[in-house]
Design an enzyme around this catalytic site. Structure first.
Site, PDB file in Angstrom:
ATOM      1  N   MET A 142       8.058  22.579 -36.421  1.00 56.51           N
ATOM      2  CA  MET A 142       6.774  22.589 -35.633  1.00 56.51           C
ATOM      3  C   MET A 142       5.872  23.163 -36.669  1.00 56.51           C
ATOM      4  O   MET A 142       5.399  24.580 -36.634  1.00 56.51           O
ATOM      5  CB  MET A 142       6.833  23.412 -34.513  1.00 56.51           C
ATOM      6  CG  MET A 142       7.504  22.631 -33.285  1.00 56.51           C
ATOM      7  SD  MET A 142       8.025  23.810 -31.904  1.00 56.51           S
ATOM      8  CE  MET A 142       9.598  24.428 -32.652  1.00 56.51           C
ATOM      9  N   MET A 190       8.758  27.471 -36.519  1.00 57.12           N
ATOM     10  CA  MET A 190       7.128  27.427 -36.303  1.00 57.12           C
ATOM     11  C   MET A 190       6.659  28.480 -37.409  1.00 57.12           C
ATOM     12  O   MET A 190       7.219  29.255 -37.711  1.00 57.12           O
ATOM     13  CB  MET A 190       7.259  28.116 -35.058  1.00 57.12           C
ATOM     14  CG  MET A 190       8.213  27.621 -33.838  1.00 57.12           C
ATOM     15  SD  MET A 190       7.593  28.519 -32.392  1.00 57.12           S
ATOM     16  CE  MET A 190       8.599  27.443 -31.132  1.00 57.12           C
ATOM     17  N   SER A 192      18.484  25.569 -27.530  1.00 50.82           N
ATOM     18  CA  SER A 192      17.513  26.282 -28.777  1.00 50.82           C
ATOM     19  C   SER A 192      17.821  27.894 -28.816  1.00 50.82           C
ATOM     20  O   SER A 192      17.682  28.445 -27.886  1.00 50.82           O
ATOM     21  CB  SER A 192      16.051  26.240 -28.110  1.00 50.82           C
ATOM     22  OG  SER A 192      15.191  26.980 -28.938  1.00 50.82           O
ATOM     23  N   ASP A 221      12.591  18.187 -24.880  1.00 47.52           N
ATOM     24  CA  ASP A 221      12.530  19.504 -25.048  1.00 47.52           C
ATOM     25  C   ASP A 221      11.456  20.311 -24.588  1.00 47.52           C
ATOM     26  O   ASP A 221      10.265  19.980 -24.763  1.00 47.52           O
ATOM     27  CB  ASP A 221      12.503  19.547 -26.925  1.00 47.52           C
ATOM     28  CG  ASP A 221      12.448  21.025 -27.208  1.00 47.52           C
ATOM     29  OD1 ASP A 221      12.088  20.944 -28.707  1.00 47.52           O
ATOM     30  OD2 ASP A 221      12.894  21.897 -26.755  1.00 47.52           O
ATOM     31  N   MET A 268       8.453  16.045 -26.275  1.00 48.33           N
ATOM     32  CA  MET A 268       8.312  17.126 -26.036  1.00 48.33           C
ATOM     33  C   MET A 268       7.837  17.227 -24.441  1.00 48.33           C
ATOM     34  O   MET A 268       6.621  16.603 -23.930  1.00 48.33           O
ATOM     35  CB  MET A 268       7.194  17.969 -26.740  1.00 48.33           C
ATOM     36  CG  MET A 268       7.389  18.228 -28.255  1.00 48.33           C
ATOM     37  SD  MET A 268       8.837  19.243 -28.358  1.00 48.33           S
ATOM     38  CE  MET A 268       8.296  20.715 -27.682  1.00 48.33           C
ATOM     39  N   ASP A 292      14.299  26.066 -33.727  1.00 46.21           N
ATOM     40  CA  ASP A 292      12.901  25.991 -33.553  1.00 46.21           C
ATOM     41  C   ASP A 292      12.202  26.730 -34.774  1.00 46.21           C
ATOM     42  O   ASP A 292      12.061  27.958 -34.819  1.00 46.21           O
ATOM     43  CB  ASP A 292      12.435  26.308 -32.306  1.00 46.21           C
ATOM     44  CG  ASP A 292      12.752  25.639 -31.123  1.00 46.21           C
ATOM     45  OD1 ASP A 292      13.041  26.030 -30.048  1.00 46.21           O
ATOM     46  OD2 ASP A 292      12.645  24.274 -31.074  1.00 46.21           O
ATOM     47  N   HIS A 300      14.158  21.553 -35.720  1.00 43.80           N
ATOM     48  CA  HIS A 300      12.672  21.039 -35.058  1.00 43.80           C
ATOM     49  C   HIS A 300      11.619  21.965 -35.798  1.00 43.80           C
ATOM     50  O   HIS A 300      11.336  23.108 -35.580  1.00 43.80           O
ATOM     51  CB  HIS A 300      13.056  21.336 -33.811  1.00 43.80           C
ATOM     52  CG  HIS A 300      11.625  21.081 -32.890  1.00 43.80           C
ATOM     53  ND1 HIS A 300      11.227  21.601 -31.760  1.00 43.80           N
ATOM     54  CD2 HIS A 300      10.565  20.215 -33.345  1.00 43.80           C
ATOM     55  CE1 HIS A 300      10.252  20.915 -31.374  1.00 43.80           C
ATOM     56  NE2 HIS A 300       9.625  20.251 -32.156  1.00 43.80           N
ATOM     57  N   HIS A 348      19.989  23.707 -31.740  1.00 41.90           N
ATOM     58  CA  HIS A 348      18.668  23.373 -31.943  1.00 41.90           C
ATOM     59  C   HIS A 348      17.708  24.706 -32.602  1.00 41.90           C
ATOM     60  O   HIS A 348      17.727  25.638 -31.854  1.00 41.90           O
ATOM     61  CB  HIS A 348      17.786  23.031 -30.454  1.00 41.90           C
ATOM     62  CG  HIS A 348      16.589  22.630 -30.683  1.00 41.90           C
ATOM     63  ND1 HIS A 348      16.118  21.372 -31.130  1.00 41.90           N
ATOM     64  CD2 HIS A 348      15.172  23.250 -30.697  1.00 41.90           C
ATOM     65  CE1 HIS A 348      14.873  20.973 -30.845  1.00 41.90           C
ATOM     66  NE2 HIS A 348      14.449  22.423 -30.686  1.00 41.90           N
TER      67      HIS A 348
HETATM   68  C1  DX5 Z   1       9.116  24.908 -27.899  1.00 45.67           C
HETATM   69  C2  DX5 Z   1      10.517  24.843 -28.412  1.00 45.67           C
HETATM   70  C3  DX5 Z   1      11.547  24.417 -27.476  1.00 45.67           C
HETATM   71  C4  DX5 Z   1      11.686  25.845 -26.674  1.00 45.67           C
HETATM   72  C5  DX5 Z   1      12.802  25.412 -25.436  1.00 45.67           C
HETATM   73  O1  DX5 Z   1       8.111  24.921 -28.901  1.00 45.67           O
HETATM   74  O2  DX5 Z   1      10.401  23.563 -29.087  1.00 45.67           O
HETATM   75  O3  DX5 Z   1      12.838  23.992 -28.155  1.00 45.67           O
HETATM   76  O4  DX5 Z   1      12.586  26.657 -27.283  1.00 45.67           O
HETATM   77  O5  DX5 Z   1      12.813  26.394 -24.405  1.00 45.67           O
HETATM   78  P1  DX5 Z   1      12.974  26.278 -23.026  1.00 45.67           P
HETATM   79  O6  DX5 Z   1      14.076  25.260 -22.801  1.00 45.67           O
HETATM   80  O7  DX5 Z   1      13.020  27.390 -22.348  1.00 45.67           O
HETATM   81  O8  DX5 Z   1      11.711  25.607 -22.428  1.00 45.67           O
HETATM   82 ZN    ZN Z   2      12.142  22.668 -29.914  1.00 42.19          ZN
END
Ligand code: DX5
Ligand code: ZN
Length: 233
Positions: A72, A41, A12, A177, A141, A39, A70, A37
């Site tokens: 969110m 947000m 990620s 994840d 998750m 992320d 991903h 990946h």
């Molecule tokens: C959290 C993200 C994950 C996160 C993973 O909301 O969706 O992808 O970046 O990071 P680690 O592997 O450090 O938990």
């Molecule tokens: Zn993620």
């Protein structure tokens, strides 16, 4: 060709150097990442803000493997087209993001993009029973979404097992994840997961000037996963 359920490591970029994404993406792919990946947000569905479609569009030319986006965010539907146009290979939406996950998945597929559904740690596996004929991936998750570097939530192992059971012989990946590292990946493989997101466990100790550390970190996660797969056979 049979469905590829081999082990995939998806670093990620939330844990990457935010001033150097192009170089960081190239470095992790050179060092063995199977997917990248991303992320996304929105500061509403999760208490953090990251990448809009223009940023994801800027990442696209640097990704040679597979861009796993991903989302969110809530609502999701108004932004699906923009992230598909930005170049996502897979768009994963959260089941919790709105009242119509089935319609959201239909909208992602309509863009010609692979689609996934994600479950937060507090959401039971059975809520996706009516969505399995639509999805290419289920994301379990193993942290509450919003940040990298959080502690792995062990109940996600059993949830992976339940999802694997529900999937049967459908061609659906199971991705995990959050808090994935060489100590947590083994039980997840045994439970039936095949794709592993890792942020801090991949980027820790490395940099674009020391990319071999990324390679060592990815290799350690992969070795633990492959070891568990062999032991389970
Ligand atoms: C959290 C993200 C994950 C996160 C993973 O909301 O969706 O992808 O970046 O990071 P680690 O592997 O450090 O938990
Ligand atoms: Zn993620």
């Amino acid at each position: 060709m049979s469905f590829d359920r081999s082990i995939k490591i998806a670093p990620s970029i939330l844990s990457a150097d935010f001033a150097n994404f192009g170089a960081e993406i190239r470095a992790i792919e050179d060092q063995g990442a199977d997917w990248v990946h991303i992320d996304v947000m929105d500061g509403h569905f999760v208490p953090n803000l990251t990448f809009g479609p223009p940023a994801v569009k800027a990442f696209r030319p640097h990704v040679k493997t597979f861009m796993d986006v991903h989302l969110m965010i809530a609502p999701v539907d108004p932004y699906i087209e923009a992230y598909a146009e930005a170049g996502a290979d897979m768009i994963v939406a959260h089941w919790e993001a709105g009242p119509h996950p089935h319609r959201t998945l239909q909208a992602i597929k309509a863009q010609g993009v692979k689609c996934g559904i994600s479950l937060n740690p507090g959401t039971p596996a059975n809520v996706i029973s009516e969505l399995l004929d639509l999805v290419d991936m289920v994301l379990v998750m193993s942290v509450n979404p919003g940040f990298g570097g959080q502690k792995f939530i062990p109940t996600s192992i059993n949830k992976v097992r339940q999802v694997r059971e529900m999937i049967g012989d459908r061609e659906i990946h199971i991705q995990v994840d959050g808090g994935v590292d060489p100590t947590t990946v083994g039980p997840l493989v045994e439970a039936g997961a095949d794709c592993f997101v890792a942020g801090s466990a991949v980027f820790k100790g490395g940099s674009v000037d020391k990319p071999e550390v990324y390679g060592q970190n990815i290799a350690a996660i992969r070795a633990a996963a492959e070891g568990a797969l062999k032991a389970a056979q």
